[in-house]
Motif scaffolding. Sequence first.
Motif, PDB file in Angstrom:
ATOM      1  N   UNK A  23       0.833  -1.190   0.000  1.00  0.00           N
ATOM      2  CA  UNK A  23       0.000   0.000   0.000  1.00  0.00           C
ATOM      3  C   UNK A  23       0.872   1.245   0.000  1.00  0.00           C
ATOM      4  N   UNK A  24       0.561   2.181  -0.887  1.00  0.00           N
ATOM      5  CA  UNK A  24       1.284   3.458  -0.925  1.00  0.00           C
ATOM      6  C   UNK A  24       0.874   4.288   0.287  1.00  0.00           C
ATOM      7  N   UNK A  25       1.879   4.823   0.991  1.00  0.00           N
ATOM      8  CA  UNK A  25       1.625   5.686   2.142  1.00  0.00           C
ATOM      9  C   UNK A  25       1.912   7.150   1.822  1.00  0.00           C
ATOM     10  N   UNK A  26       2.592   7.413   0.720  1.00  0.00           N
ATOM     11  CA  UNK A  26       3.034   8.762   0.379  1.00  0.00           C
ATOM     12  C   UNK A  26       4.515   8.900   0.670  1.00  0.00           C
ATOM     13  N   UNK A  27       5.122   9.974   0.189  1.00  0.00           N
ATOM     14  CA  UNK A  27       6.557  10.231   0.378  1.00  0.00           C
ATOM     15  C   UNK A  27       7.416   9.062  -0.101  1.00  0.00           C
ATOM     16  N   UNK A  28       6.973   8.371  -1.154  1.00  0.00           N
ATOM     17  CA  UNK A  28       7.660   7.196  -1.696  1.00  0.00           C
ATOM     18  C   UNK A  28       7.824   6.071  -0.684  1.00  0.00           C
ATOM     19  N   UNK A  29       6.909   5.985   0.283  1.00  0.00           N
ATOM     20  CA  UNK A  29       6.923   4.914   1.274  1.00  0.00           C
ATOM     21  C   UNK A  29       5.747   3.969   1.024  1.00  0.00           C
ATOM     22  N   UNK A  30       5.956   2.702   1.382  1.00  0.00           N
ATOM     23  CA  UNK A  30       4.955   1.674   1.152  1.00  0.00           C
ATOM     24  C   UNK A  30       4.833   0.790   2.375  1.00  0.00           C
ATOM     25  N   UNK A  31       3.617   0.362   2.658  1.00  0.00           N
ATOM     26  CA  UNK A  31       3.352  -0.583   3.729  1.00  0.00           C
ATOM     27  C   UNK A  31       3.129  -1.950   3.098  1.00  0.00           C
ATOM     28  N   UNK A  32       3.946  -2.917   3.491  1.00  0.00           N
ATOM     29  CA  UNK A  32       3.811  -4.294   3.030  1.00  0.00           C
ATOM     30  C   UNK A  32       3.128  -5.051   4.166  1.00  0.00           C
ATOM     31  N   UNK A  33       2.037  -5.726   3.857  1.00  0.00           N
ATOM     32  CA  UNK A  33       1.365  -6.462   4.913  1.00  0.00           C
ATOM     33  C   UNK A  33       0.964  -7.842   4.434  1.00  0.00           C
ATOM     34  N   UNK A  34       0.919  -8.767   5.380  1.00  0.00           N
ATOM     35  CA  UNK A  34       0.474 -10.125   5.093  1.00  0.00           C
ATOM     36  C   UNK A  34      -0.453 -10.555   6.211  1.00  0.00           C
ATOM     37  N   UNK A  35      -1.693 -10.840   5.835  1.00  0.00           N
ATOM     38  CA  UNK A  35      -2.717 -11.253   6.786  1.00  0.00           C
ATOM     39  C   UNK A  35      -2.687 -12.771   6.920  1.00  0.00           C
ATOM     40  N   UNK A  36      -2.785 -13.249   8.153  1.00  0.00           N
ATOM     41  CA  UNK A  36      -2.861 -14.691   8.400  1.00  0.00           C
ATOM     42  C   UNK A  36      -4.275 -15.147   8.026  1.00  0.00           C
ATOM     43  N   UNK A  37      -4.428 -15.982   7.000  1.00  0.00           N
ATOM     44  CA  UNK A  37      -5.775 -16.367   6.560  1.00  0.00           C
ATOM     45  C   UNK A  37      -6.549 -17.175   7.601  1.00  0.00           C
ATOM     46  N   UNK A  38      -5.845 -17.800   8.540  1.00  0.00           N
ATOM     47  CA  UNK A  38      -6.506 -18.578   9.583  1.00  0.00           C
ATOM     48  C   UNK A  38      -6.914 -17.710  10.771  1.00  0.00           C
ATOM     49  N   UNK A  39      -6.314 -16.538  10.895  1.00  0.00           N
ATOM     50  CA  UNK A  39      -6.613 -15.602  11.985  1.00  0.00           C
ATOM     51  C   UNK A  39      -6.641 -14.176  11.433  1.00  0.00           C
ATOM     52  N   UNK A  40      -7.600 -13.875  10.553  1.00  0.00           N
ATOM     53  CA  UNK A  40      -7.591 -12.580   9.863  1.00  0.00           C
ATOM     54  C   UNK A  40      -7.818 -11.364  10.760  1.00  0.00           C
ATOM     55  N   UNK A  41      -8.331 -11.555  11.961  1.00  0.00           N
ATOM     56  CA  UNK A  41      -8.558 -10.403  12.831  1.00  0.00           C
ATOM     57  C   UNK A  41      -7.318 -10.011  13.632  1.00  0.00           C
ATOM     58  N   UNK A  42      -6.300 -10.878  13.652  1.00  0.00           N
ATOM     59  CA  UNK A  42      -5.062 -10.548  14.361  1.00  0.00           C
ATOM     60  C   UNK A  42      -4.242  -9.560  13.529  1.00  0.00           C
ATOM     61  N   UNK A  43      -3.353  -8.850  14.204  1.00  0.00           N
ATOM     62  CA  UNK A  43      -2.518  -7.876  13.510  1.00  0.00           C
ATOM     63  C   UNK A  43      -1.665  -8.595  12.458  1.00  0.00           C
ATOM     64  N   UNK A  44      -1.669  -8.097  11.227  1.00  0.00           N
ATOM     65  CA  UNK A  44      -0.887  -8.763  10.171  1.00  0.00           C
ATOM     66  C   UNK A  44       0.605  -8.488  10.320  1.00  0.00           C
TER      67      UNK A  44
END
Length: 175
Positions: A23-44
């Motif tokens: 995900x683009x955050x601006x200022x040429x920075x990006x957030x890379x995230x990976x969600x656990x499909x077995x526990x999608x409500x937990x912090x990725x």
Amino acid sequence: MDSLDSKSFVVDGLGRSSCKRKIALGDNCFLHLEVDPYHPSLIPALRVSGPDAKSNAFQQRLVRNRRLWNSKSNDLATNLETLLEMKLPTKESPSSSTSASSSLEEKEGFECGICLAHLDSSGMSPSYSCENSKCSYMFHTQCLREWLETQNQEGKLGYLRGTCAYCSHHIKMQK
């Protein structure tokens, strides 16, 4: 993930089958995230890339606010906005009465590091970036594919491998 896809500027990982997003955050920075499909409500799993000075600020916010993650909420975008202390940028910014709407890449200056254009011939903005935090140049998919094909480096089946056109950091992408 559908909520996140609609409420943010996802530059890589779209699709219901993918648990990863960039995900683009601006200022040429990006957030890379990976969600656990077995526990999608937990912090990725979260990682920020981009120029050190800017990405460090985002990373510090993530660490500082980690305890604020609401695992009872299914709204990933809202949780990320809480952690980052900001509204997530969208691909299209809201239009104002004085000017037409402008896209995030026009405001941030996202242009392809190979062809130097904002949009490629099919109207797409650059979606790949160098993962070297001191570089983070953006590339159109087709431009990067052509660049990597000229380097003739053997990669795993289904991947092109090579180096960034600016910093020589290793880059790979699916064929």
